[in-house]
Scaffold this active site. Structure first.
Site, PDB file in Angstrom:
ATOM      1  N   LYS A  69       0.841  -1.208   0.000  1.00 12.39           N
ATOM      2  CA  LYS A  69       0.000   0.000   0.000  1.00 12.39           C
ATOM      3  C   LYS A  69       0.869   1.248   0.000  1.00 12.39           C
ATOM      4  O   LYS A  69       1.697   1.462   0.875  1.00 12.39           O
ATOM      5  CB  LYS A  69      -0.930   0.060   1.219  1.00 12.39           C
ATOM      6  N   GLY A 121       6.934   4.287   8.723  1.00  6.81           N
ATOM      7  CA  GLY A 121       6.096   5.451   8.979  1.00  6.81           C
ATOM      8  C   GLY A 121       6.278   5.907  10.411  1.00  6.81           C
ATOM      9  O   GLY A 121       7.310   5.640  11.044  1.00  6.81           O
ATOM     10  N   SER A 122       5.275   6.574  10.941  1.00  3.46           N
ATOM     11  CA  SER A 122       5.421   7.176  12.271  1.00  3.46           C
ATOM     12  C   SER A 122       5.313   6.107  13.373  1.00  3.46           C
ATOM     13  O   SER A 122       4.719   5.047  13.174  1.00  3.46           O
ATOM     14  CB  SER A 122       4.334   8.230  12.467  1.00  3.46           C
ATOM     15  N   THR A 123       5.856   6.434  14.535  1.00  2.20           N
ATOM     16  CA  THR A 123       5.820   5.486  15.655  1.00  2.20           C
ATOM     17  C   THR A 123       4.390   5.198  16.121  1.00  2.20           C
ATOM     18  O   THR A 123       4.045   4.025  16.327  1.00  2.20           O
ATOM     19  CB  THR A 123       6.724   5.997  16.802  1.00  2.20           C
ATOM     20  N   GLY A 161       2.968   2.799  13.722  1.00  2.39           N
ATOM     21  CA  GLY A 161       3.657   1.509  13.898  1.00  2.39           C
ATOM     22  C   GLY A 161       3.061   0.718  15.050  1.00  2.39           C
ATOM     23  O   GLY A 161       2.870  -0.501  14.959  1.00  2.39           O
ATOM     24  N   GLU A 174       9.775   0.166  10.699  1.00  2.00           N
ATOM     25  CA  GLU A 174      10.804   1.210  10.679  1.00  2.00           C
ATOM     26  C   GLU A 174      10.054   2.491  10.960  1.00  2.00           C
ATOM     27  O   GLU A 174       9.274   2.955  10.131  1.00  2.00           O
ATOM     28  CB  GLU A 174      11.518   1.204   9.329  1.00  2.00           C
ATOM     29  N   CYS A 182      13.411   9.859   8.205  1.00  2.00           N
ATOM     30  CA  CYS A 182      13.273   9.316   9.566  1.00  2.00           C
ATOM     31  C   CYS A 182      14.599   9.340  10.310  1.00  2.00           C
ATOM     32  O   CYS A 182      14.621   9.445  11.524  1.00  2.00           O
ATOM     33  CB  CYS A 182      12.664   7.933   9.535  1.00  2.00           C
ATOM     34  N   GLU A 211       9.527  14.016  17.242  1.00  2.00           N
ATOM     35  CA  GLU A 211       9.970  14.061  15.848  1.00  2.00           C
ATOM     36  C   GLU A 211       9.181  15.154  15.114  1.00  2.00           C
ATOM     37  O   GLU A 211       7.950  15.152  15.140  1.00  2.00           O
ATOM     38  CB  GLU A 211       9.715  12.707  15.189  1.00  2.00           C
TER      39      GLU A 211
HETATM   40  P1  ADP Z   1       2.312  10.229   8.331  1.00  2.00           P
HETATM   41  O1  ADP Z   1       1.670  10.614   9.624  1.00  2.00           O
HETATM   42  O2  ADP Z   1       3.591  10.885   8.108  1.00  2.00           O
HETATM   43  O3  ADP Z   1       1.427  10.274   7.127  1.00  2.00           O
HETATM   44  P2  ADP Z   1       1.910   7.447   8.874  1.00  2.00           P
HETATM   45  O4  ADP Z   1       2.786   6.613   9.711  1.00  2.00           O
HETATM   46  O5  ADP Z   1       0.562   7.762   9.410  1.00  2.00           O
HETATM   47  O6  ADP Z   1       2.750   8.732   8.527  1.00  2.00           O
HETATM   48  O7  ADP Z   1       1.718   6.794   7.436  1.00  2.00           O
HETATM   49  C1  ADP Z   1       2.613   5.883   6.834  1.00  2.00           C
HETATM   50  C2  ADP Z   1       1.818   4.838   6.092  1.00  2.00           C
HETATM   51  O8  ADP Z   1       0.990   4.155   7.033  1.00  2.00           O
HETATM   52  C3  ADP Z   1       0.884   5.377   5.018  1.00  2.00           C
HETATM   53  O9  ADP Z   1       0.852   4.458   3.935  1.00  2.00           O
HETATM   54  C4  ADP Z   1      -0.469   5.400   5.730  1.00  2.00           C
HETATM   55  O10 ADP Z   1      -1.560   5.313   4.859  1.00  2.00           O
HETATM   56  C5  ADP Z   1      -0.360   4.163   6.591  1.00  2.00           C
HETATM   57  N1  ADP Z   1      -1.237   4.153   7.772  1.00  2.00           N
HETATM   58  C6  ADP Z   1      -1.670   5.209   8.499  1.00  2.00           C
HETATM   59  N2  ADP Z   1      -2.461   4.794   9.515  1.00  2.00           N
HETATM   60  C7  ADP Z   1      -2.551   3.449   9.435  1.00  2.00           C
HETATM   61  C8  ADP Z   1      -3.186   2.420  10.212  1.00  2.00           C
HETATM   62  N3  ADP Z   1      -3.923   2.708  11.277  1.00  2.00           N
HETATM   63  N4  ADP Z   1      -3.028   1.138   9.826  1.00  2.00           N
HETATM   64  C9  ADP Z   1      -2.268   0.818   8.764  1.00  2.00           C
HETATM   65  N5  ADP Z   1      -1.631   1.727   7.996  1.00  2.00           N
HETATM   66  C10 ADP Z   1      -1.752   3.028   8.326  1.00  2.00           C
END
Ligand code: ADP
Length: 499
Positions: A190, A243-245, A248, A265, A299, A399
């Site tokens: 995705k 992506g963000s913690t 994660g 990560e 990151c 961050e």
């Molecule tokens: P940012 O806040 O910088 O957009 P995220 O960590 O939210 O970073 O997003 C990184 C990825 O994780 C994107 O592909 C986003 O669509 C996906 N994402 C965001 N929220 C969820 C979730 N609850 N479950 C799975 N994937 C998610």
């Protein structure tokens, strides 16, 4: 909705942009008909609307990946042939490198030159590198006794859900697809909702390279719908996320339902230490690279700088001057520009909030902190430097993910290490010193998955990448990534006879 459109980018590159979901080697609309739009962060113009996956589309993609995992076309394909497919994909990315770089520059806002020579160059290298690994994945024989032959097989995990961010769109896809495919897995990937376009284009190259249908499936869609559905899907065996913690953590929880293997990560707040014996010009240059590259949307960005008190004022002044002279803000397609807009309004506004909070908590603004005039519109932030910060400040602890750096002084090696490790994150760190013993000792004492001595951010696809503490689980890149995409089967062969 048509599943592809002709687009002409601001740099006059014209190409066919797929806009559907890529399932079973075909682009299809979302079953709900829903779309999401993606914009050029330079002028806020809409680039394209692409299909946005719902949970039923995720079901279809997972089913396609499961069928492909079991089909002989993939499962029984020779390892060398799998490697050749990855090498062919690398060749196709090289052929279309200008298109891929154009898309990521347009969609993300990063300077075209960086997109071409850093991101897409790495995409090509990563696919070649893992193409080379495909037929070198080996188990072991284990000596026990004459009555037993024991050996291990390193088998693929199965269907891998891969969720990637927007800061390095095509590159993050390559980091995830390369090892997964080299090891014989199938994938539902995705893209981030802000930057789906290059991943969809990459999908056309996956098909052209000759991967059997269903081996790679690409979805766009929101994190909370499509992302969450992948993370919690009972048909998915492994999740890899960048992506963000906080996201994660949500993914880890969702992935617990069938005990999926996970690699994460996540965020960082990486320290950069400048000792008084450092080569100051080098420290200044790398400090700039470490936080201003990719508009700070990295990151591993070295976003906390600690400088020995004896050279603190000199360093701050030189760093400020270097940043003024080397930050050319403007359109991502202007060859003179090295600092484009942030990816989105949300991100830009978030950074502005940190500027306000740092000011209100008493940090001294050295440079930037505002919105530059790079055009009428666009999500720009000036390169921003704060000094005289301290551990209690929100902008020091959290961050920011922007061209935003906090500086403070330290008075000894021990103090430097203590301050560097005073964080919940542990992704990267950088140490500047001309003392070889100090360099290695500090590197050993830092709680982080990567330490650069006398540089910052110069990662390499052959070297493992990942974090300690709340910066993640597992490693990407290099040989280490293979263990994240294989599971070990022990085979016991009885060579004796029943007593
Ligand atoms: P940012 O806040 O910088 O957009 P995220 O960590 O939210 O970073 O997003 C990184 C990825 O994780 C994107 O592909 C986003 O669509 C996906 N994402 C965001 N929220 C969820 C979730 N609850 N479950 C799975 N994937 C998610």
């Amino acid at each position: 909705m048509a599943e592809s459109i002709q687009l002409t980018a601001p740099n006059n590159v014209t190409y066919t942009q797929p806009t559907g979901l890529f399932i079973n080697n075909e682009f299809v609309p979302a079953q709900s008909g829903e779309t999401l739009t993606t914009v050029n962060p330079f002028d806020e113009s809409i680039i394209a609307a692409v299909a946005s996956a719902g949970t039923d589309d995720v079901d279809l993609a997972v089913a396609a990946a499961r069928e492909a995992f079991q089909a002989p076309e993939w499962r029984s394909m020779g390892a060398s042939e799998r490697g050749l497919l990855l090498c062919r994909l690398a060749d196709l990315c090289e052929r279309d490198q200008e298109i891929l770089a154009t898309i990521d520059a347009w969609d993300n806002g990063k300077p075209y030159d960086s997109a071409l020579n850093e991101d897409v160059a790495e995409v090509i290298s990563v696919f070649r590198y893992y193409g080379g690994w495909a037929d070198k994945i080996q188990g072991r024989t284990i000596e026990t006794s004459d009555a037993k032959l024991a050996y291990t097989r390193h088998e693929p995990v199965g269907v891998c859900g891969q969720i990637i961010p927007w800061n390095y769109p095509a590159m993050m896809a390559a980091w995830k697809l390369g090892p997964a495919l080299a090891c014989g897995n199938t994938v539902v990937l995705k893209a981030a909702e802000q930057t789906p376009l290059s991943i969809l284009y990459l999908a056309t190259l996956v098909k052209e390279a000759g991967f059997p249908k269903g081996v790679v499936n690409v979805l766009n869609g929101s994190g909370t719908v499509a992302g969450a559905a992948i993370a919690g899907h009972l048909g998915v065996d492994k999740i890899a996320f960048t992506g963000s913690t906080p996201t994660g953590k949500a993914i880890m929880k969702a992935a617990a339902n069938n005990l999926k293997a996970i690699t994460l990560e996540t965020g960082g707040k990486s320290p950069l230490l400048v000792f008084e014996d450092a080569n100051l010009d080098q420290a200044v240059k790398w400090s700039h690279v470490g936080i201003m590259s990719n508009m700070g949307q990295i990151c591993t960005a070295t976003s906390r700088i600690y400088v020995q008190d004896s050279i603190y004022d000199t360093f701050v002044e030189k760093f400020k001057q270097y940043t003024i002279e080397n930050s050319k803000v403007g359109s991502q397609f202007d060859p003179a520009v090295n600092h484009g807009p942030q990816v989105s309004k949300t991100q830009r506004d978030r950074i502005l909030q940190y500027v306000e909070s740092a000011k209100s908590e008493g940090a001294e603004l050295v440079l930037g902190g505002g919105v530059p005039q790079a055009g009428d519109k666009g999500y720009f932030i000036e390169p921003t430097i704060f000094k005289d910060t301290n551990r209690e400040m929100k902008a020091v602890r959290e961050e920011v993910f922007g061209p935003f750096v906090v500086i403070q002084a330290f008075n000894s090696q021990e103090d430097a290490i203590k301050k560097a490790n005073d964080t919940e994150f542990g992704l990267g760190a950088a140490v500047f010193t001309e003392n070889i013993t100090r360099g290695h000792k500090v590197a050993a004492a830092i709680e982080a998955g990567m330490v650069w001595i006398n540089s910052s951010q110069d990662s390499h696809f052959a070297i493992p990448f990942g974090g300690y503490k709340q910066s993640g689980i597992g490693r990407e890149l290099g040989e280490y990534a293979l263990s994240a995409y294989t599971q070990v089967k022990a085979v016991h062969v009885n060579l004796g006879s029943w007593l």
